[in-house]
Design a protein around this motif. Structure first.
Motif, PDB file in Angstrom:
ATOM      1  N   LYS A   9       0.850  -1.187   0.000  1.00 51.23           N
ATOM      2  CA  LYS A   9       0.000   0.000   0.000  1.00 51.23           C
ATOM      3  C   LYS A   9       0.889   1.241   0.000  1.00 51.23           C
ATOM      4  O   LYS A   9       2.054   1.203   0.394  1.00 51.23           O
ATOM      5  CB  LYS A   9      -0.939  -0.032   1.199  1.00 51.23           C
ATOM      6  N   GLN A  10       0.316   2.346  -0.407  1.00 48.84           N
ATOM      7  CA  GLN A  10       1.105   3.543  -0.701  1.00 48.84           C
ATOM      8  C   GLN A  10       2.028   3.964   0.427  1.00 48.84           C
ATOM      9  O   GLN A  10       3.242   4.102   0.238  1.00 48.84           O
ATOM     10  CB  GLN A  10       0.166   4.696  -1.063  1.00 48.84           C
ATOM     11  N   PHE A  11       1.492   4.172   1.611  1.00 49.11           N
ATOM     12  CA  PHE A  11       2.317   4.752   2.672  1.00 49.11           C
ATOM     13  C   PHE A  11       3.228   3.724   3.336  1.00 49.11           C
ATOM     14  O   PHE A  11       4.230   4.102   3.949  1.00 49.11           O
ATOM     15  CB  PHE A  11       1.433   5.467   3.690  1.00 49.11           C
ATOM     16  N   GLU A  12       2.912   2.452   3.200  1.00 53.57           N
ATOM     17  CA  GLU A  12       3.843   1.421   3.667  1.00 53.57           C
ATOM     18  C   GLU A  12       5.079   1.406   2.784  1.00 53.57           C
ATOM     19  O   GLU A  12       6.215   1.310   3.272  1.00 53.57           O
ATOM     20  CB  GLU A  12       3.147   0.061   3.667  1.00 53.57           C
ATOM     21  N   LEU A  13       4.876   1.529   1.481  1.00 54.50           N
ATOM     22  CA  LEU A  13       6.001   1.578   0.553  1.00 54.50           C
ATOM     23  C   LEU A  13       6.806   2.861   0.718  1.00 54.50           C
ATOM     24  O   LEU A  13       8.040   2.842   0.672  1.00 54.50           O
ATOM     25  CB  LEU A  13       5.487   1.460  -0.885  1.00 54.50           C
ATOM     26  N   GLU A  35       4.525  -7.570  -0.008  1.00 55.85           N
ATOM     27  CA  GLU A  35       3.450  -8.307  -0.682  1.00 55.85           C
ATOM     28  C   GLU A  35       2.655  -7.291  -1.506  1.00 55.85           C
ATOM     29  O   GLU A  35       1.817  -6.578  -0.967  1.00 55.85           O
ATOM     30  CB  GLU A  35       2.557  -9.011   0.335  1.00 55.85           C
ATOM     31  N   PRO A  36       2.902  -7.206  -2.817  1.00 53.56           N
ATOM     32  CA  PRO A  36       2.246  -6.165  -3.619  1.00 53.56           C
ATOM     33  C   PRO A  36       0.730  -6.364  -3.665  1.00 53.56           C
ATOM     34  O   PRO A  36       0.254  -7.493  -3.780  1.00 53.56           O
ATOM     35  CB  PRO A  36       2.854  -6.358  -5.012  1.00 53.56           C
ATOM     36  N   SER A  41       2.457   3.266  -9.247  1.00 55.40           N
ATOM     37  CA  SER A  41       3.692   4.021  -9.465  1.00 55.40           C
ATOM     38  C   SER A  41       4.538   4.036  -8.194  1.00 55.40           C
ATOM     39  O   SER A  41       5.778   4.062  -8.262  1.00 55.40           O
ATOM     40  CB  SER A  41       3.367   5.451  -9.901  1.00 55.40           C
ATOM     41  N   THR A  42       3.884   4.005  -7.020  1.00 58.89           N
ATOM     42  CA  THR A  42       4.627   3.980  -5.758  1.00 58.89           C
ATOM     43  C   THR A  42       5.394   2.682  -5.602  1.00 58.89           C
ATOM     44  O   THR A  42       6.535   2.671  -5.118  1.00 58.89           O
ATOM     45  CB  THR A  42       3.675   4.172  -4.563  1.00 58.89           C
ATOM     46  N   LEU A  43       4.789   1.561  -5.992  1.00 65.32           N
ATOM     47  CA  LEU A  43       5.500   0.279  -5.951  1.00 65.32           C
ATOM     48  C   LEU A  43       6.739   0.340  -6.833  1.00 65.32           C
ATOM     49  O   LEU A  43       7.838  -0.049  -6.408  1.00 65.32           O
ATOM     50  CB  LEU A  43       4.576  -0.845  -6.411  1.00 65.32           C
TER      51      LEU A  43
END
Length: 311
Positions: A9-13, A35-36, A41-43
């Motif tokens: 998720k965005q803020f975890e990444l 775990e995607p 785009s953040t990943l």
């Protein structure tokens, strides 16, 4: 070595991305597991940033939650497009009842990949047979076996070579509502102290998020900030700082300010100065509410820094 487990998720990444440049002397102490949940785009930018800092990490190719569940080729395409010839990472495979039945297709799929990578990490979310373990070990370059203790027996880990064993568990005590954390403190773990003594090369956890996954968002009645710290006996605990005006979902910024005041006062009293806590202090000084996602990011950053600077 520490294996923090995050969903993509965005803020975890973003937490991983922001942290990887802050600890150049501690890079060898951590190997995040990602775990995607979507091809975002953040990943892509986070994987590139981790690679640029030569961080070792693990990417799950058969996620069990999110948009990419049962869509491993999309993940492989992301890795192919964004990591180029970077090799310092592992493909991670969740082993559960479903994947155990699919080994006859999963193993050839991995063997046929045209990727540079370090090897394979197996995440044991359920016990599989000795025959399957032998098949996986003989077919793939298994670097790590992450044993999820809440989902396997305590003796299951003995099936694996000691230099591959990593303990994994969910130590975050999740409550149904943020307001339930009011004036609470939770025990977390002591794995960082004992994992080597117990015969493991690493340990992992689900940080201050927990294993429970949800992709729905809503405005909370209460704002809670979860902050890990090490108490006087060496145990990791989580202090919960919660807003007081929790009757409705209005004024989320005001609720954050209430929780933040408690956090900063306590951290000042305890003389805590992690990078995340310094950012919290700056937010208080400026009277700025950065959004709920940033609170999660800072909680993650604080926990990872706490662990890797104490192992």
């Amino acid at each position: 070595m520490y294996f923090p487990y995050v969903r993509g998720k965005q803020f975890e990444l973003i937490a991983l991305r922001d942290l990887c440049g802050l600890f150049p002397n501690d890079i060898l102490k951590t190997s995040p597991v990602i775990e995607p949940v979507k091809s975002s785009s953040t990943l892509k930018s986070s994987l590139k940033e981790l690679a640029s800092k030569n961080v070792n990490f693990n990417v799950v190719i058969n996620p069990r939650v999110g948009d990419l569940k049962n869509n491993r080729q999309v993940i492989i395409d992301v890795l192919t497009e964004n990591l180029n010839h970077y090799k310092n990472y592992q493909l991670a495979v969740i082993i559960d009842a479903f994947s155990s039945r699919q080994l006859d297709t999963l193993i050839p799929f991995i063997e046929g990949l045209n990727l540079d990578y370090n090897g394979v990490t197996l995440i044991h979310n359920a016990e599989t047979t000795t025959e399957n373990i032998e098949l996986l070990s003989s077919s793939l370059n298994v670097v790590y076996n992450l044993i999820y203790f809440s989902k396997t027996s305590r003796r299951y880990y003995r099936e694996f070579e000691q230099n591959t064993r990593v303990s994994l568990d969910d130590y975050f005590k999740e409550l149904s509502k943020n307001a339930d954390y009011l004036d609470q403190e939770s025990s977390f773990s002591e794995e960082y102290r004992y994992y080597q003594e117990d015969g493991f090369v690493g340990f992992g956890d689900f940080i201050t998020i927990g294993d429970n996954y949800s992709d729905s968002g809503f405005l909370p009645r209460a704002v809670a900030i979860h902050l890990s710290y090490i108490d006087g006996t060496g145990k990791i605990k989580v202090k919960h700082f919660v807003s007081d005006s929790n009757g409705d979902t209005s004024d989320i910024g005001g609720k954050f300010a209430e929780a933040l005041d408690k956090l900063v006062a306590w951290c000042n009293q305890q003389n805590i100065h992690t990078r995340a806590v310094e950012i919290f202090r700056d937010l208080k000084q400026r009277g700025h509410f950065p959004g709920l996602g940033t609170l999660k990011k800072l909680s993650i950053m604080n926990h990872i820094e706490l662990v890797i600077t104490n192992i």
